[in-house]
Every structure is written in C-alpha cells, then in structure tokens.
Design an enzyme around this catalytic site. Sequence first.
Site, PDB file in Angstrom:
ATOM      1  N   SER A 254      67.149  30.991  42.616  1.00  0.00           N
ATOM      2  CA  SER A 254      67.229  31.986  43.692  1.00  0.00           C
ATOM      3  C   SER A 254      66.024  32.910  43.589  1.00  0.00           C
ATOM      4  O   SER A 254      65.222  32.805  42.659  1.00  0.00           O
ATOM      5  CB  SER A 254      68.517  32.792  43.575  1.00  0.00           C
ATOM      6  OG  SER A 254      68.379  33.745  42.533  1.00  0.00           O
ATOM      7  N   LYS A 255      65.964  33.837  44.525  1.00  0.00           N
ATOM      8  CA  LYS A 255      64.828  34.767  44.575  1.00  0.00           C
ATOM      9  C   LYS A 255      64.650  35.527  43.266  1.00  0.00           C
ATOM     10  O   LYS A 255      63.559  35.962  42.946  1.00  0.00           O
ATOM     11  CB  LYS A 255      65.051  35.773  45.698  1.00  0.00           C
ATOM     12  CG  LYS A 255      64.821  35.171  47.068  1.00  0.00           C
ATOM     13  CD  LYS A 255      64.608  36.303  48.081  1.00  0.00           C
ATOM     14  CE  LYS A 255      64.631  35.765  49.486  1.00  0.00           C
ATOM     15  NZ  LYS A 255      65.888  35.986  50.190  1.00  0.00           N
ATOM     16  N   ARG A 256      65.747  35.707  42.526  1.00  0.00           N
ATOM     17  CA  ARG A 256      65.648  36.431  41.261  1.00  0.00           C
ATOM     18  C   ARG A 256      64.674  35.727  40.303  1.00  0.00           C
ATOM     19  O   ARG A 256      64.091  36.341  39.426  1.00  0.00           O
ATOM     20  CB  ARG A 256      67.017  36.521  40.575  1.00  0.00           C
ATOM     21  CG  ARG A 256      67.930  37.575  41.152  1.00  0.00           C
ATOM     22  CD  ARG A 256      69.242  37.593  40.411  1.00  0.00           C
ATOM     23  NE  ARG A 256      69.931  36.310  40.511  1.00  0.00           N
ATOM     24  CZ  ARG A 256      70.166  35.497  39.496  1.00  0.00           C
ATOM     25  NH1 ARG A 256      69.778  35.795  38.282  1.00  0.00           N
ATOM     26  NH2 ARG A 256      70.796  34.356  39.684  1.00  0.00           N
ATOM     27  N   HIS A 257      64.548  34.421  40.459  1.00  0.00           N
ATOM     28  CA  HIS A 257      63.688  33.666  39.535  1.00  0.00           C
ATOM     29  C   HIS A 257      62.217  33.694  39.939  1.00  0.00           C
ATOM     30  O   HIS A 257      61.347  33.474  39.118  1.00  0.00           O
ATOM     31  CB  HIS A 257      64.152  32.206  39.466  1.00  0.00           C
ATOM     32  CG  HIS A 257      65.537  32.057  38.926  1.00  0.00           C
ATOM     33  ND1 HIS A 257      66.617  31.755  39.720  1.00  0.00           N
ATOM     34  CD2 HIS A 257      66.017  32.202  37.675  1.00  0.00           C
ATOM     35  CE1 HIS A 257      67.714  31.701  38.974  1.00  0.00           C
ATOM     36  NE2 HIS A 257      67.380  31.969  37.732  1.00  0.00           N
ATOM     37  N   GLY A 258      61.952  33.926  41.219  1.00  0.00           N
ATOM     38  CA  GLY A 258      60.566  33.893  41.711  1.00  0.00           C
ATOM     39  C   GLY A 258      60.580  33.394  43.133  1.00  0.00           C
ATOM     40  O   GLY A 258      61.616  33.433  43.808  1.00  0.00           O
TER      41      GLY A 258
END
Length: 503
Positions: A254-258
């Site tokens: 998800s966006k949390r990862h990049g």
Amino acid sequence: MEVRNRYAPSPTGLQHIGGIRTALFNYLFARAQGGAFILRLEDTDRARFDQAFVQNLYDAFGWLGLTWDEGPDIGGPAGPYVQSERFALYRKYARELLEKGEAYYCFCSAQRLEELRKARETARSQEAGYDRLCRDIPAEEAARRAAAGEPHTIRLKIPLGKSTRFTDRLLGDIEWKNDDVNPDPVLLKSDGFPTYHLANVVDDHLMGISHVLRAQEWLSSTPLHVILYQAFGWEPPEFCHLPMVMGQDGKKLSKRHGATSIDEFRRQGYLPDALLNYVALLGASYEEGKDIYTLEELAERFRLDKLNKASAVFDYKKLEWYNGQYIRMKTDEDLAALALPYAAEAGLFGKAGDEGSPEDRALFTAAIALVKERISFLSEIPGKLGYLFRDPPVPAAAEFIPKKSDLARTVRLLEIGRDLILPLSGLNDADAEALVKERAGKEGVKIGDLLMPLRVAVTGARVSPPLFGSIRLLGAERSLARVDGALGVLRSPSADSACSTNV
Ligand code: GLU
C-alpha cells in the site's frame, strides 16, 4: 483449446502495481499460448466510477507499452468491452435464471437489510448477509409483484446442503460448502444494474474466456461464480488466483510502503521496461540465474506451473537496481529522449516545461554519458546537469579548500588548474588524466588536491559528474570564466577572514 484471457479492472482508482501484475501475467500467458488478451472495463459501480480513472488506465498502459488484442478502444468480435454498454445482456441473463428457478425476486428494502445487519450486530450473531426471507415466496406471486412495479432485486438461489468444487491452477482443489458461500447474493440491483458477480460471469462466458488469472483477493468470490456457471449450465473457465503482493513488513502493498500507482513510478523516474521486468517476477520464476528479460523473453518462458504459491514481496531496492540496469542498457540518445520530459519539467532549459533549443538538447544528449553510470532514476538527471546549462553561483571560499590545505595554497592550486583548462578541453579522459598527473608531479601536489578546487569552480560543487567531461562540454571559454569568477572570490579579503585551514 484457444486461450483467451482478460484484464478486467474497475475504473474506481488509479492503476497500481497489483493491477499491472495481473494484466502482465494475463498478457504473458496469452502470448505464451498464442492466445488473445482482452481488456474489459468493469464499470458497474457507477458511484465510484470516474472517467479520469479510465484515462489513467490508457495512459499507464500506453507508457508501459502493454497492449491488448481486443478492448474498448480497438473493438473486437466479443464487444462491447465496457460493462455499462452491456446492461441489456445482464438483464436478459438474470431473467433466464429466474425462469430456470435458479434465481428469485427479493422485495426486501434497503432499510430492512440495514435493520437486519444491526440486529445481528447487537446480538453478536455470526450470521452475515441476507437471511433469504424472499427465497420462499412462490414464483408466480413474486412475478406478479414485480410486474406490478414493486421495487425488487434479483438474487441467486444458492443450492443449499451441497458443496462446490473447482480446481485452481495454482492452489489446487478447492471445496466450499454452499451454505458458507455469501447467502443468495444480489445479481441485479433494484435500479436494474448488475452486480460484479453477474456481469463478470456473463462476460467471461460470452467473451469465451478460457482462463481467469486474477489476484487472490478474489478467491472467495470464485465458489459463487462457479455456482453461477452451473446455474446457467455453462462450463466455467480455468481459474488461477495469483499470489498477493506484499510490502516487506508482510502487509498488503500500500501507499505506506512507497509508490504504488503507476503514475507515481513514472513521476519518480522509473523506466517502463524496468518496472515491467520487475513486476513480472512478483510471484513467478522464469530461468535460473537470469534477471533481465524483454517482454518477448518473458512471454516465451511464462508458465502457470512456474507461479509461486507464497505471496510476493515488493522490494523497492530491487526495483531501483533494475531501473539502474535499464538506464545503463540504453543508448545515450534513447536515454536523453526518455529523460527530456523530466529535464523540461524541472526547468533545466529555462522555464518549467521548456524543452530547450536544438543546441540545448544536443548538449543534454552529450551530457547523458556523464551521469548514466551514476543514477538510478531519470528524475535525478536534471538536478545533476544543471551546471551545464546555467552558471552555478560561486560557492563560499571554504568549499574550494582541500583537506589539510589553506586558502593561499588553494588559490595556487586553482591557478595551476586554470592553466590546464585549455588543453583539457580538447583531450579525452585518458589523455586528460595523464596531463593532470604530469603537472601535479611537476608541482609536487596531489592530483586530488589539484582537481578539487577546479571541480568546485567549474561545476559549482565538490561532488559532481566527471570533471574532464564537464570541461569538454562547457568548452574552454566558459570553464575559464567560471575559474576566474572563483579566483575572484578566493582572492577577495572577505575570503581570507572566512577561512581557516581545512582539516
Ligand atoms: N473488476 C474486478 C477488479 O477490479 C475484476 C476481478 C476479476 O478479475 O474477476 O479487479
């Protein structure tokens, strides 16, 4: 059997890694089998639909260079390929199921269903979904009420007390008790729109889809789909649920990862072929000891029995490595063309968006060789080459001074460097190095100490692309002017007071 498969996105969001992986695996499988790869837009969720997401899909695939054999934009024998243009078909097939007794009218209001949900929540009941209240209304009575205009949906009548089996090409035999399948899901909504399940199954059948390759998150829908195929009396396609794509912490990517959206990867300066190459490895293997593949090579090697059951881990560092490799494999001309939009956007040639004069672009192409070996992203290029297009501000005196040296010695080093500019501007790297070595020896100074102030003067920074190449590209005149500017700063009284020996 002719292989036909499809990518069937819902245009309710931006194209992201998971979707591209599904599309790519379908594409590769179709190519490997000499089959057809189809694009179908599943736009039945009108509340979340946005035309901008359709455009984003075309942009993303255009940039990646992935094409389909049939689809909304190019047509084909099984069209239309947009579900909102096929609503009459879904109604027809829902009616067919009603007639066969495989579906029924449901008159429950949204309010009743909500009350049911709340009551269960209060009672902490394990039961979920519809309570099948309308399932036993006699068919004739239900048909009469529907014909009289009473609002209704059409639900699938799941055969209870049985099990549904199918074989997943990756996960093997799967069996679900029908009583555990989503209880009698809606096929046609009260506004006459189909749900995902009905439209997906009807289209896969009518479009002759032989293999459904989709993400594992759809696995729980598959028993329901198989029941639908059986209700219609149709042969289901082969299913293959692809391993999930996770971040390195084991959670769904998800966006949390990049970056996850293709737009973002593009903006950050990834090359489409590097991204595709890396995405092709997310859950599949091809050949021992080989990392770099063209699309054709991937297609030659893609096999369903080489898919991994375990989730794939998305490793941004690995992708960065791929990007660097692909950057170095490009010719300078190709790389310059790919990097030009980034340079224009960053304002390398003047105002943001300015694509530069033919001379600017020729310089840009010639300068690519200076940075090609040192970057991982196209977006790094404009920042690294700015000094070739604009005179950089002269750094503070302290920046020029090599370790364990002082201002007076630095001025002397730069004067020697100044002497060398004219010959250096006409020499290749090897000859330039020999010349500097010889002169440093004669002067009794270290080569590094000689080059450091010269580098700062010519490029405006201690760390820069190669100095000799920079001098060649700038030419003797501009290089000399920069060195003279720097000498002016170093010789000024204020420099003296600002500097002590660098240790
Ligand atoms: N429309 C679904 C999606 O957004 C398609 C799932 C499937 O491939 O059946 O992914």
